[in-house]
Design an enzyme around this catalytic site. Structure first.
Site, PDB file in Angstrom:
ATOM      1  N   GLY A  12       0.776  -1.238   0.000  1.00 34.95           N
ATOM      2  CA  GLY A  12       0.000   0.000   0.000  1.00 34.95           C
ATOM      3  C   GLY A  12       0.802   1.280   0.000  1.00 34.95           C
ATOM      4  CB  SER A  13       4.333   2.165  -0.610  1.00 41.10           C
ATOM      5  OG  SER A  13       4.617   1.796  -1.931  1.00 41.10           O
ATOM      6  CG  ASN A  14       2.176   3.250  -5.743  1.00 44.35           C
ATOM      7  OD1 ASN A  14       2.610   4.266  -6.290  1.00 44.35           O
ATOM      8  ND2 ASN A  14       2.770   2.061  -5.866  1.00 44.35           N
ATOM      9  CG  MET A  89      -1.179  -8.462  -6.198  1.00 45.57           C
ATOM     10  SD  MET A  89      -0.086  -7.588  -7.333  1.00 45.57           S
ATOM     11  CE  MET A  89       0.910  -8.968  -7.893  1.00 45.57           C
ATOM     12  NE  ARG A  90      -9.640 -11.281  -7.457  1.00 41.20           N
ATOM     13  CZ  ARG A  90     -10.063 -12.537  -7.373  1.00 41.20           C
ATOM     14  NH1 ARG A  90      -9.319 -13.434  -6.785  1.00 41.20           N
ATOM     15  NH2 ARG A  90     -11.233 -12.904  -7.859  1.00 41.20           N
ATOM     16  CG  ASN A 106      -2.700  -0.900 -12.459  1.00 34.92           C
ATOM     17  OD1 ASN A 106      -2.606  -1.014 -11.239  1.00 34.92           O
ATOM     18  ND2 ASN A 106      -2.008  -1.659 -13.293  1.00 34.92           N
ATOM     19  CG  HIS A 108       2.980  -2.384 -14.887  1.00 40.34           C
ATOM     20  ND1 HIS A 108       2.663  -3.585 -14.274  1.00 40.34           N
ATOM     21  CD2 HIS A 108       4.019  -2.640 -15.717  1.00 40.34           C
ATOM     22  CE1 HIS A 108       3.482  -4.516 -14.729  1.00 40.34           C
ATOM     23  NE2 HIS A 108       4.317  -3.977 -15.599  1.00 40.34           N
TER      24      HIS A 108
HETATM   25  C1  GRF Z   1       3.844  -1.293  -7.225  1.00 36.12           C
HETATM   26  O1  GRF Z   1       5.131  -1.569  -7.719  1.00 36.12           O
HETATM   27  C2  GRF Z   1       2.879  -1.079  -8.364  1.00 36.12           C
HETATM   28  O2  GRF Z   1       3.461  -0.491  -9.475  1.00 36.12           O
HETATM   29  C3  GRF Z   1       2.436  -2.485  -8.666  1.00 36.12           C
HETATM   30  O3  GRF Z   1       2.365  -3.125  -7.431  1.00 36.12           O
HETATM   31  C4  GRF Z   1       3.247  -2.495  -6.519  1.00 36.12           C
HETATM   32  C5  GRF Z   1       2.420  -2.090  -5.338  1.00 36.12           C
HETATM   33  O4  GRF Z   1       3.198  -1.522  -4.305  1.00 36.12           O
HETATM   34  N1  GRF Z   1       1.190  -2.475  -9.410  1.00 36.12           N
HETATM   35  P1  GRF Z   1       2.465  -0.798  -3.107  1.00 36.12           P
HETATM   36  O5  GRF Z   1       1.484  -1.824  -2.533  1.00 36.12           O
HETATM   37  O6  GRF Z   1       1.764   0.404  -3.629  1.00 36.12           O
HETATM   38  O7  GRF Z   1       3.533  -0.465  -2.125  1.00 36.12           O
END
Ligand code: GRF
Length: 206
Positions: A12-14, A89-90, A106, A108
């Site tokens: 969940g860092s994003n 992840m789905r 999203n 990536h």
């Molecule tokens: C990130 O690298 C994002 O690009 C990918 O999954 C990872 C999620 O990281 N889709 P976080 O959970 O946001 O830390």
């Protein structure tokens, strides 16, 4: 204030980076709910710590169409306008995508269309590219595929490791996800085929 629904599976860092931008009033939106398909996702704990609505909606053993219907219901119950996938992840069903047309994003960790799918940083590293990066894109039914909103490049350095490279990419992810959202929430854009076109560019370019 635009209501965001964050959907994640893990760290969940994003999500936290977006929450921070909102907290600093640099992004004019609010997080209506954070949903995880994994009850033990650290991202859910982070949401709770921030006092946000955090919903665990376990996906294990649930067929995708049924799962996506439940997910739509949770997001709708929180009046979500934009769906922000942040390490989810789905793959989403076509029905889910139709439920939020042009409103699902999203991020990536590669320069799409290179290295879609899992372990994109490792894929890039193993391939030997000199430049990689990250991509914010609209979501369609295909994996890591929809129209691109924003990308950032990250060089692969001599003596790099996958971990060091991943960390540098992640910093850029945290930066451009909010930046892309800011741009989209400001309006004045449309999707033409694969392209996200900004009205300003159109005016300037004729
Ligand atoms: C990130 O690298 C994002 O690009 C990918 O999954 C990872 C999620 O990281 N889709 P976080 O959970 O946001 O830390």
């Amino acid at each position: 204030m635009t209501r965001l629904g964050i959907v994640l599976s893990g760290r969940g860092s994003n999500f936290e980076a977006i929450a921070e931008q909102i907290g600093q009033v640099k992004l004019g939106a609010e997080i209506a709910v954070v949903v995880s398909n994994r009850a033990d996702a650290p991202g859910l704990d982070a949401a709770r710590r921030l006092g946000l609505s955090a919903v665990a909606l376990p996906s294990r053993g649930v067929e995708r169409p049924e799962y996506d219907r439940s997910l739509i219901a949770v997001l709708r119950a929180h009046n979500v306008e934009w769906v922000i996938l942040a390490g989810y992840m789905r793959i989403l069903t076509a029905d889910f995508i139709r439920a939020f047309p042009e409103r699902i994003l999203n991020i990536h960790p590669s320069l799409l269309p290179a290295f879609p799918g899992l372990d994109a940083q490792h894929q890039a590293f193993a391939y030997g590219v000199k430049v990689t990066g990250c991509t914010v894109h609209f979501v369609d039914e295909h994996l890591d595929h929809g129209p691109i909103v924003m990308q950032a490049t990250v060089p692969v350095e001599d003596g790099d490791t996958v971990d060091a490279l991943s960390a540098r990419i992640l910093r850029e992810e945290h930066r451009i996800y909010s930046e892309a959202l800011r741009l989209l929430l400001a309006g004045g854009w449309r999707i033409e085929g694969r392209k996200v076109v900004r009205a300003k560019t159109l005016t300037a370019g004729g």
